[in-house]
Design an enzyme around this catalytic site. Structure first.
Site, short mmCIF file in Angstrom:
data_model
loop_
_atom_site.label_atom_id
_atom_site.label_comp_id
_atom_site.label_asym_id
_atom_site.label_seq_id
_atom_site.Cartn_x
_atom_site.Cartn_y
_atom_site.Cartn_z
CB CYS A 1 -0.91 0.00 1.36
SG CYS A 1 -0.05 -0.12 2.68
CB CYS B 1 -3.32 -0.85 9.09
SG CYS B 1 -4.39 -1.06 7.49
FE1 FES Z 1 -1.62 0.47 4.32
FE2 FES Z 1 -3.33 0.84 5.99
S1 FES Z 1 -3.82 0.41 3.87
S2 FES Z 1 -1.33 0.68 6.37
#
Ligand code: FES
Length: 124
Positions: A35, A104
């Site tokens: 991400c 996360c």
């Molecule tokens: Fe990457 Fe939450 S989407 S840390």
């Protein structure tokens, strides 16, 4: 049922311990390659007790809420206890995260451990 618990929303909207610490005793920075989010934790440690902690998170709301909750959970605790902190404990303290957001909370666990490793490498 809403996707995010009231606790997640509270820590996302009013994150605790945001910022940095000058002359921190330990700093840990980790990221998630998928991400692209980044989390940095600063620790002040006195006599093996976490006396202060701040975080900077360039990431999603769950990452911000996880960092905020994790900093609250480790403040005032001994290093040995903080090393046992798991992302599961952070997630539980937040009353849960959606399955696709569990990574996360892993960032929070990893950033804290990296900051303690940094501290321990400087205080051998
Ligand atoms: Fe990457 Fe939450 S989407 S840390």
């Amino acid at each position: 049922m809403p996707l995010y618990s009231a606790k997640v929303m509270d820590h996302f909207r009013n994150p605790r311990n945001v910022g940095s610490i000058e002359n921190a005793d330990g700093v840990g920075e980790v990221g998630n390659a998928v991400c692209g989010d980044i989390m940095k934790i600063y620790l002040k440690i006195d006599n093996d007790i976490i006396t202060d902690v701040k975080f900077e998170t360039f990431g999603c709301g769950s990452a911000i809420a996880s960092s905020s909750m994790a900093t609250e959970m480790i403040k005032g605790k001994p290093v040995s206890e903080v090393l046992q902190l798991t992302n599961k404990a952070v997630t539980e303290a937040l009353d849960g995260l959606p399955a696709h957001k569990l990574h996360c909370s892993v960032l929070a666990e990893e950033a804290i451990k990296a900051a303690i490793e940094d501290y321990q490498s400087k205080h051998k």
